[in-house]
Design a protein around this motif. Structure first.
Motif, PDB file in Angstrom:
ATOM      1  N   ASN A 145      24.486 -39.754 -66.926  1.00 20.73           N
ATOM      2  CA  ASN A 145      23.622 -40.764 -67.547  1.00 20.73           C
ATOM      3  C   ASN A 145      22.744 -41.462 -66.516  1.00 20.73           C
ATOM      4  O   ASN A 145      21.582 -41.795 -66.789  1.00 20.73           O
ATOM      5  N   PHE A 146      23.291 -41.690 -65.321  1.00 16.91           N
ATOM      6  CA  PHE A 146      22.481 -42.286 -64.260  1.00 16.91           C
ATOM      7  C   PHE A 146      21.345 -41.347 -63.865  1.00 16.91           C
ATOM      8  O   PHE A 146      20.200 -41.781 -63.662  1.00 16.91           O
ATOM      9  N   VAL A 147      21.645 -40.064 -63.755  1.00 20.98           N
ATOM     10  CA  VAL A 147      20.615 -39.088 -63.397  1.00 20.98           C
ATOM     11  C   VAL A 147      19.567 -38.989 -64.502  1.00 20.98           C
ATOM     12  O   VAL A 147      18.368 -38.858 -64.234  1.00 20.98           O
ATOM     13  N   LEU A 148      20.017 -39.068 -65.745  1.00 21.96           N
ATOM     14  CA  LEU A 148      19.080 -39.050 -66.875  1.00 21.96           C
ATOM     15  C   LEU A 148      18.155 -40.257 -66.804  1.00 21.96           C
ATOM     16  O   LEU A 148      16.937 -40.139 -67.011  1.00 21.96           O
ATOM     17  N   SER A 149      18.707 -41.436 -66.488  1.00 21.08           N
ATOM     18  CA  SER A 149      17.889 -42.640 -66.358  1.00 21.08           C
ATOM     19  C   SER A 149      16.878 -42.485 -65.232  1.00 21.08           C
ATOM     20  O   SER A 149      15.729 -42.931 -65.331  1.00 21.08           O
ATOM     21  N   PHE A 150      17.314 -41.825 -64.147  1.00 20.66           N
ATOM     22  CA  PHE A 150      16.442 -41.537 -63.009  1.00 20.66           C
ATOM     23  C   PHE A 150      15.238 -40.723 -63.477  1.00 20.66           C
ATOM     24  O   PHE A 150      14.091 -41.025 -63.148  1.00 20.66           O
ATOM     25  N   ALA A 151      15.482 -39.707 -64.290  1.00 20.71           N
ATOM     26  CA  ALA A 151      14.394 -38.865 -64.796  1.00 20.71           C
ATOM     27  C   ALA A 151      13.524 -39.609 -65.813  1.00 20.71           C
ATOM     28  O   ALA A 151      12.309 -39.412 -65.862  1.00 20.71           O
ATOM     29  N   LEU A 152      14.146 -40.491 -66.617  1.00 15.58           N
ATOM     30  CA  LEU A 152      13.404 -41.208 -67.654  1.00 15.58           C
ATOM     31  C   LEU A 152      12.347 -42.143 -67.074  1.00 15.58           C
ATOM     32  O   LEU A 152      11.399 -42.519 -67.763  1.00 15.58           O
ATOM     33  N   MET A 153      12.499 -42.510 -65.814  1.00 17.68           N
ATOM     34  CA  MET A 153      11.518 -43.383 -65.185  1.00 17.68           C
ATOM     35  C   MET A 153      10.156 -42.709 -65.063  1.00 17.68           C
ATOM     36  O   MET A 153       9.149 -43.371 -64.811  1.00 17.68           O
ATOM     37  N   ASN A 154      10.123 -41.380 -65.266  1.00 17.24           N
ATOM     38  CA  ASN A 154       8.843 -40.677 -65.260  1.00 17.24           C
ATOM     39  C   ASN A 154       7.921 -41.163 -66.372  1.00 17.24           C
ATOM     40  O   ASN A 154       6.712 -40.924 -66.336  1.00 17.24           O
ATOM     41  N   ILE A 155       8.488 -41.817 -67.386  1.00 19.55           N
ATOM     42  CA  ILE A 155       7.675 -42.334 -68.489  1.00 19.55           C
ATOM     43  C   ILE A 155       6.588 -43.269 -67.958  1.00 19.55           C
ATOM     44  O   ILE A 155       5.460 -43.281 -68.457  1.00 19.55           O
ATOM     45  N   PHE A 156       6.932 -44.044 -66.919  1.00 17.64           N
ATOM     46  CA  PHE A 156       5.958 -45.030 -66.423  1.00 17.64           C
ATOM     47  C   PHE A 156       5.715 -44.979 -64.913  1.00 17.64           C
ATOM     48  O   PHE A 156       4.658 -45.397 -64.438  1.00 17.64           O
TER      49      PHE A 156
END
Length: 475
Positions: A280-291
């Motif tokens: 989940n932490f790694v997923l959050s890391f990738a989700l930051m690509n949104i902005f």
């Protein structure tokens, strides 16, 4: 503002679907998302693949390395093809042909077949280059950095969204009666089919430039093909700035890929996190690509308005250096709270550096945007390849040393010692990589633009007072 299909957009109006640049932006971003989704689609299933195919630890590492190796060659080639045939046909071909190894990955029966598929699946990573070329052709200089960064960031999101999306697809196929052990295979086939369908969408609903496709522009005489195409490519190769950006992109996107691919195990071994929590932490890391990438491109454009092309370079240097500092600090922390804080800061700065890089790329050689984008984009994968080799070698040495030091103490104890040694090796690897990134930030300062290039860029900015501007023969 009056709309004209023969004009470049000077604003990133995401809801203006009648606008050719906006429509192209969305289709390119979604296609890029699906390519990254499929490229890293196997990652959530690696434990199942290892068990099903009997992969050794070395074969597992090799699959990671091969996946980024294939992309290097594809990105170098695709940039020049975009300059020659246009991004529309190139993206269509990449999506349709790239779907084949993705589907085949779900059908493999041996480790060798799996490794071959991973190599060729890496080719769809070249989608990044086409996306950057296409948005560069659609948006004016005052907003091209933001457009490039946003499309790239949202596309990169596919590399993290598959952590959630692929297990959901697997759960869906299991609900239809497919065995759990085969769910990963069906999931890869479905991802490949979606890529193929996106290729058809790209062909029928986009065009190369706001004025039309390369083929039609050549036929009408608006785009003349001469030997300058070849000279332009040679000029790109000889331009030292292209290779500086090659190194810069290796130090941001390449490191993001490597950290993304190794962070799950690192968090589990170093901070004793559960597998799901680490994921989940790694997923959050990738989700930051949104902005985050968008911020890099946005500030690149802002500094471009304030300080010209030199301003874009200065911002790139600063944000890249900050990325290195964040990674060095993260590598030496032993506190989970402090570690996560610096991991978030690293994620933010590395993705901003990526966006900032491609706020500079379109100004290196406007007549060969594809070639420049291809070489710089390939740098990202070269960086990932070299960083993966470094971490692999350090981990292998540390694990062997742990086995020798703990012989006769029981298998469980040896395995625990191996995990600890591997974690320490990765930590020291991150530390070394972080310092290399800082040096790359300093190196970026050597990028210079001539007075003529600065003047042309300044004129372009002064012409963007309206919503759209006439397309120049940049292509």
């Amino acid at each position: 503002m009056k709309h004209s299909e023969s004009l470049k957009a000077t604003k990133l109006n995401l809801l203006n679907f009648k606008s050719i640049p906006t429509r192209t932006f969305w289709i390119a971003s979604i296609s890029f998302f699906m390519c990254f989704f499929a490229w890293f689609g196997i990652v959530p299933f690696m434990p199942d693949v290892v068990k099903d195919l009997g992969l050794t630890p070395t074969q597992k590492w090799n699959s990671i390395i091969l996946a980024v190796t294939g992309t290097v060659f594809a990105r170098l080639l695709i940039g020049k093809l975009c300059d020659k045939y246009g991004p529309r046909l190139c993206y269509t071909a990449l999506l349709v042909l790239g779907a084949i190894p993705v589907i085949a990955c779900g059908l493999v029966q041996t480790p060798l077949q799996f490794l071959i598929c991973r190599l060729f699946i890496g080719f769809i990573g070249a989608s990044f280059v086409i996306t950057q070329v296409h948005t560069s052709l659609m948006f004016a200089s005052n907003v091209v950095g933001t457009a490039n960064a946003t499309s790239a960031g949202w596309g990169n999101l596919g590399g993290g969204a598959n952590r959630l999306g692929m297990p959901l697809i697997a759960a869906a196929v299991v609900s239809f009666g497919v065995a759990d052990a085969d769910a990963w295979r069906y999931s890869m086939v479905i991802a490949g089919v979606v890529c193929f369908l996106m290729g058809l969408v790209y062909y029928f609903f986009t065009q190369d430039t706001p004025e039309g496709n390369f083929k039609d522009l050549r036929a009408s005489g608006k785009m003349v093909t001469t030997k300058k195409d070849q000279v332009g490519f040679l000029t790109v190769i000889k331009d030292y700035r292209t290779w500086i950006l090659f190194i810069v992109y290796a130090a941001c996107f390449g490191i993001e890929l490597t950290v993304y691919g190794t962070m799950d195990d690192y968090l589990q071994n170093t901070f004793q996190l559960e597998r799901v929590t680490a994921g989940n932490f790694v997923l959050s890391f990738a989700l930051m690509n949104i902005f985050a990438r968008t911020l890099g491109g946005f500030f690149g454009d802002k500094f471009g308005k304030l300080k010209g092309l030199r301003g874009r370079v200065l911002f790139l240097s600063v944000i890249l250096s900050l990325e290195g500092i964040m990674l060095v600090t993260f590598s030496i922390t032993t506190s989970i709270v402090v570690g996560i804080i610096f991991l978030i800061l690293f994620s933010l700065t590395v993705q901003m550096a990526e966006g900032a890089t491609f706020s500079v790329v379109p100004f290196i050689n406007k007549k060969a945007i594809g070639s420049v984008s291809g070489i710089v984009g390939a740098g990202g994968n070269v960086g990932a390849f070299l960083a993966a080799l470094l971490l692999k070698s350090k981990s292998a040495v540390a694990e062997k040393a742990a086995i020798v030091a703990n012989q006769g103490l029981g298998d469980e104890f040896v395995k625990s010692a191996q995990s600890a040694a591997a974690s320490s090796a990765v930590s020291s690897g991150y530390f070394i990589i972080g310092f290399i990134v800082i040096l790359s930030g300093v190196l970026a300062l050597t990028i210079r633009f001539s007075t003529k290039e600065e003047k042309v860029a300044d004129i372009d900015l002064n012409e963007t007072a309206g919503e759209l501007i006439p397309v120049k023969a940049d292509y």
